[in-house]
Design a protein around this motif. Structure first.
Motif, PDB file in Angstrom:
ATOM      1  N   GLN A 224     -41.559 -28.908  96.069  1.00  0.00           N
ATOM      2  CA  GLN A 224     -42.302 -29.226  95.628  1.00  0.00           C
ATOM      3  C   GLN A 224     -43.854 -27.856  95.676  1.00  0.00           C
ATOM      4  N   ARG A 225     -44.073 -27.971  96.033  1.00  0.00           N
ATOM      5  CA  ARG A 225     -45.580 -26.835  97.217  1.00  0.00           C
ATOM      6  C   ARG A 225     -45.162 -25.711  96.969  1.00  0.00           C
ATOM      7  N   LYS A 226     -43.565 -25.475  97.038  1.00  0.00           N
ATOM      8  CA  LYS A 226     -42.861 -24.045  97.039  1.00  0.00           C
ATOM      9  C   LYS A 226     -43.012 -23.381  95.878  1.00  0.00           C
ATOM     10  N   LEU A 227     -42.588 -24.673  94.941  1.00  0.00           N
ATOM     11  CA  LEU A 227     -42.386 -23.970  93.893  1.00  0.00           C
ATOM     12  C   LEU A 227     -43.687 -23.955  92.776  1.00  0.00           C
ATOM     13  N   GLY A 228     -45.070 -24.887  93.424  1.00  0.00           N
ATOM     14  CA  GLY A 228     -45.805 -24.500  92.362  1.00  0.00           C
ATOM     15  C   GLY A 228     -47.333 -23.505  93.307  1.00  0.00           C
ATOM     16  N   GLU A 229     -46.649 -22.867  93.870  1.00  0.00           N
ATOM     17  CA  GLU A 229     -47.320 -22.015  94.859  1.00  0.00           C
ATOM     18  C   GLU A 229     -46.450 -20.480  93.790  1.00  0.00           C
ATOM     19  N   MET A 230     -45.959 -20.983  93.753  1.00  0.00           N
ATOM     20  CA  MET A 230     -44.579 -19.128  93.099  1.00  0.00           C
ATOM     21  C   MET A 230     -44.567 -19.297  91.543  1.00  0.00           C
ATOM     22  N   LEU A 231     -45.433 -20.663  91.252  1.00  0.00           N
ATOM     23  CA  LEU A 231     -44.787 -20.123  89.711  1.00  0.00           C
ATOM     24  C   LEU A 231     -45.831 -20.609  88.778  1.00  0.00           C
ATOM     25  N   GLY A 232     -47.115 -20.434  89.907  1.00  0.00           N
ATOM     26  CA  GLY A 232     -48.435 -21.302  89.523  1.00  0.00           C
ATOM     27  C   GLY A 232     -48.719 -22.822  88.942  1.00  0.00           C
ATOM     28  N   THR A 233     -47.680 -23.661  88.993  1.00  0.00           N
ATOM     29  CA  THR A 233     -47.892 -24.419  88.296  1.00  0.00           C
ATOM     30  C   THR A 233     -48.481 -25.572  89.413  1.00  0.00           C
ATOM     31  N   THR A 234     -49.048 -25.397  90.387  1.00  0.00           N
ATOM     32  CA  THR A 234     -49.696 -26.650  91.971  1.00  0.00           C
ATOM     33  C   THR A 234     -51.228 -27.300  90.688  1.00  0.00           C
ATOM     34  N   GLY A 235     -50.844 -28.491  91.144  1.00  0.00           N
ATOM     35  CA  GLY A 235     -52.095 -29.337  90.149  1.00  0.00           C
ATOM     36  C   GLY A 235     -51.765 -29.637  88.794  1.00  0.00           C
ATOM     37  N   LEU A 236     -51.053 -28.956  88.351  1.00  0.00           N
ATOM     38  CA  LEU A 236     -51.075 -29.933  86.574  1.00  0.00           C
ATOM     39  C   LEU A 236     -49.630 -30.654  87.045  1.00  0.00           C
ATOM     40  N   ASP A 237     -49.833 -31.930  86.573  1.00  0.00           N
ATOM     41  CA  ASP A 237     -49.486 -33.257  86.391  1.00  0.00           C
ATOM     42  C   ASP A 237     -47.756 -33.391  85.419  1.00  0.00           C
ATOM     43  N   GLU A 238     -47.783 -32.547  84.090  1.00  0.00           N
ATOM     44  CA  GLU A 238     -46.676 -32.683  83.814  1.00  0.00           C
ATOM     45  C   GLU A 238     -45.324 -31.638  84.559  1.00  0.00           C
ATOM     46  N   TRP A 239     -46.075 -31.132  85.568  1.00  0.00           N
ATOM     47  CA  TRP A 239     -44.869 -30.024  86.888  1.00  0.00           C
ATOM     48  C   TRP A 239     -44.424 -31.224  87.717  1.00  0.00           C
ATOM     49  N   ASN A 240     -45.710 -31.464  87.855  1.00  0.00           N
ATOM     50  CA  ASN A 240     -45.400 -32.263  89.681  1.00  0.00           C
ATOM     51  C   ASN A 240     -44.832 -33.532  89.665  1.00  0.00           C
ATOM     52  N   SER A 241     -45.372 -34.374  88.089  1.00  0.00           N
ATOM     53  CA  SER A 241     -44.955 -35.803  88.327  1.00  0.00           C
ATOM     54  C   SER A 241     -43.416 -35.896  88.254  1.00  0.00           C
ATOM     55  N   TRP A 242     -42.796 -34.983  87.818  1.00  0.00           N
ATOM     56  CA  TRP A 242     -41.598 -35.234  88.116  1.00  0.00           C
ATOM     57  C   TRP A 242     -40.429 -33.618  88.158  1.00  0.00           C
ATOM     58  N   TYR A 243     -39.153 -33.651  88.044  1.00  0.00           N
ATOM     59  CA  TYR A 243     -38.821 -32.386  87.584  1.00  0.00           C
ATOM     60  C   TYR A 243     -38.098 -31.432  87.035  1.00  0.00           C
TER      61      TYR A 243
END
Length: 409
Positions: A224-243
Motif C-alpha cells: 500500500q505504501r509503495k503504491l501510494g508513493e508511486m501513484l500519488g494516492t498516499t493519504g486518500l481514504d478511497e484508495w487506502n481503505s481497500w484495493y
C-alpha cells in the motif's frame, strides 16, 4: 488457480471456463449441456450480466503523469445520445492541451468508465453465443424483438451500449432499429444498486472494522505504501481503505494491452504487485459480500429490492416475454451470486467483465416447473442445478428483509 487478466481470449491451453477477468466465460453452443432430466421444455429465461470491458472508472490524482505516453483511444466507437426525431448526435471526447486540469485525465479520446471498442466487440460475441444456445441449439427464442425480449440496464451509458451489442450479436438486422431499454431512476435503481440505505452502510463499516479486515490491510502495508508513493494516492481514504481502485486501474490497463502504471521517475508497478492486488481484490469482495459476519444482511439490505423483483417476475406462470435480460455492474453480480449461495462452497471472485448468471425455467413431467442456474456458462452446484420453481422463488423471497423501506430510512 489459473486466471487471465491480459486478454479477452482465454488461451487454448486452459479450460474454456477459466476465470478471465477481461471477458468472463458465458453460455455458448460448444459447451452448453441440456438438463439430465428427460421430457423437459424450456419456458422462460432470465440472464443477469455485467457490462463488458471499459476504461478505468477511477483516476489517479495526476492521471496523465502515469504512463504519459499511453493514450486511451475511443475513436472507433460511436456513443450516440439524442432524442428521437432529432439529429442523431454522438459524442467525441477530447482534452485541450491548454486545459488547466488536463493532468487529471489521460491523453486520448476516452472518458473514465467508457465502454471501449474491444468491450463492444466482446459484447457482440457474447450476443452471438447466447443466440447460438437459445435459438440455434434449443429453438427457444424465435425472433429478436421486444415481444420476446425485455431488457433492463442501469443508467450508465456503457450498459445501454452493451445491450445494443448483445442484440446486434443475436441479430445484425437490429442495427439502426429502435429498441426500448428499461431502467429505474438513478437515485433508487435496484440493479446497481443505488438506493440509499444507512443501515447497510453501518454494516459495511462494521465489516471493514473487523480483525480479519484490519489484519489484511496490515499484511499488505508495504505494498500500500509503495503504491501510494508511486501513484500519488498516499493519504486518500478511497484508495487506502481497500484495493478496489487499484484493482480497477490495473485490470482495465492489462485487459486492453496497456502497460501497468509507471510514474515520471520511471518507477513501475511490477507484475508481482499487480497479482497481489488481484488476489487481494478477490479476497475483499468475497469478505464484504459473502464471508464476513455482516455479509448476509448487507446483501439483503442492498439487493433486496432486486431479489423481490426477480421473485415477482418468476411468480407469473406465463411471463409476457421469453427472456428478461439485466445488464448491470460488478456490484450487481457479486450480490446476486452471494444471495443465491454461489460462494458457499469455494467463495466468490470479483465478477469479471461480462460475468453472467442465467436462470432457466423448465417444464418437466407431471406439470412441474424447475429452475436451473448457470454461473459463467456452467450449471451451478446443487440444489441450484435443478430446483423446483416454488423453492427457488422462496429462496429469493427469503433474501428480502421485511419492511425493507423502513429499515433503509
Amino acid at each position: 488457480t489459473p486466471s487471465v487478466y491480459n486478454t479477452s481470449i482465454t488461451p487454448s491451453n486452459l479450460p474454456w471456463n477459466t476465470y478471465n477477468y477481461c471477458n468472463a466465460p458465458h453460455v455458448n453452443p460448444d459447451h452448453y449441456s441440456m438438463p439430465d432430466e428427460s421430457d423437459t421444455r424450456l419456458t422462460f429465461v432470465i440472464v443477469a450480466m455485467r457490462h463488458h470491458k471499459r476504461t478505468p472508472d477511477n483516476l489517479y490524482p495526476s492521471e496523465r503523469t502515469v504512463d504519459p505516453t499511453t493514450a486511451w483511444d475511443c475513436s472507433s466507437i460511436i456513443p450516440q445520445s439524442y432524442a428521437g426525431g432529432t439529429a442523431q448526435v454522438f459524442t467525441r471526447t477530447s482534452t485541450p492541451l491548454s486545459h488547466p486540469f488536463a493532468n487529471r485525465i489521460w491523453a486520448g479520446t476516452c472518458d473514465s468508465g467508457q465502454l471501449t471498442r474491444e468491450g463492444l466487440d466482446d459484447a457482440i460475441k457474447h450476443g452471438q453465443d447466447f443466440w447460438g444456445v437459445y435459438h440455434e441449439k434449443l429453438g427457444f427464442l424465435e425472433h429478436v424483438n421486444e415481444k420476446e425480449i425485455y431488457i433492463r440496464t442501469s443508467t450508465e451509458p456503457r450498459t445501454h451500449q452493451v445491450a445494443g451489442a448483445m442484440l446486434y450479436g443475436m441479430d445484425p438486422d437490429t442495427a439502426g432499429k429502435q429498441w426500448s431499454v428499461h431502467m429505474q431512476p438513478d437515485i433508487i435503481d435496484s440493479l446497481v444498486p443505488k438506493y440509499a440505505c444507512p443501515a447497510a452502510g453501518r454494516l459495511r463499516a462494521e465489516a471493514q472494522a473487523t480483525s480479519s479486515w484490519m489484519d489484511h490491510l496490515v499484511q499488505h502495508e508495504s505494498l500500500q505504501r509503495k503504491l501510494g508513493e508511486m501513484l500519488g494516492t498516499t493519504g486518500l481514504d478511497e484508495w487506502n481503505s481497500w484495493y478496489d481502485h487499484f484493482f480497477d486501474t490495473f485490470t482495465s490497463r492489462t485487459c486492453h494491452g496497456h502497460p501497468l502504471p509507471c510514474n515520471v521517475t520511471g518507477a513501475c508497478i511490477t507484475q508481482e504487485d499487480a497479482e497481489t492486488v488481484f488476489s487481494t481484490g478477490d479476497w475483499e469482495y468475497n469478505y464484504i459480500f459473502n464471508d464476513s459476519p455482516q455479509a448476509s444482511q448487507y446483501v439483503k439490505l442492498t439487493f433486496g429490492v432486486f431479489f423481490a423483483e426477480l421473485a415477482s417476475t418468476l411468480r407469473h406462470a406465463r411471463p409476457r416475454h421469453k427472456l428478461h435480460m439485466y445488464i448491470g455492474h460488478d456490484g450487481s453480480m457479486v450480490r446476486l451470486a452471494a444471495g443465491l449461495g454461489l460462494g458457499s462452497a469455494n467463495g466468490l471472485r470479483w465478477p469479471a467483465m461480462g460475468s453472467e448468471i442465467v436462470m432457466e425455467v423448465w417444464h418437466a413431467s407431471r406439470d412441474m416447473l424447475y429452475v436451473r442456474v448457470l454461473h459463467e456458462g456452467w450449471p451451478a452446484p446443487p440444489p441450484l442445478d435443478w430446483i423446483p420453481l416454488g423453492e427457488f422463488i422462496q429462496l429469493l423471497e427469503d433474501l428480502v428483509p421485511e419492511n425493507l423501506g423502513t429499515l433503509c430510512t
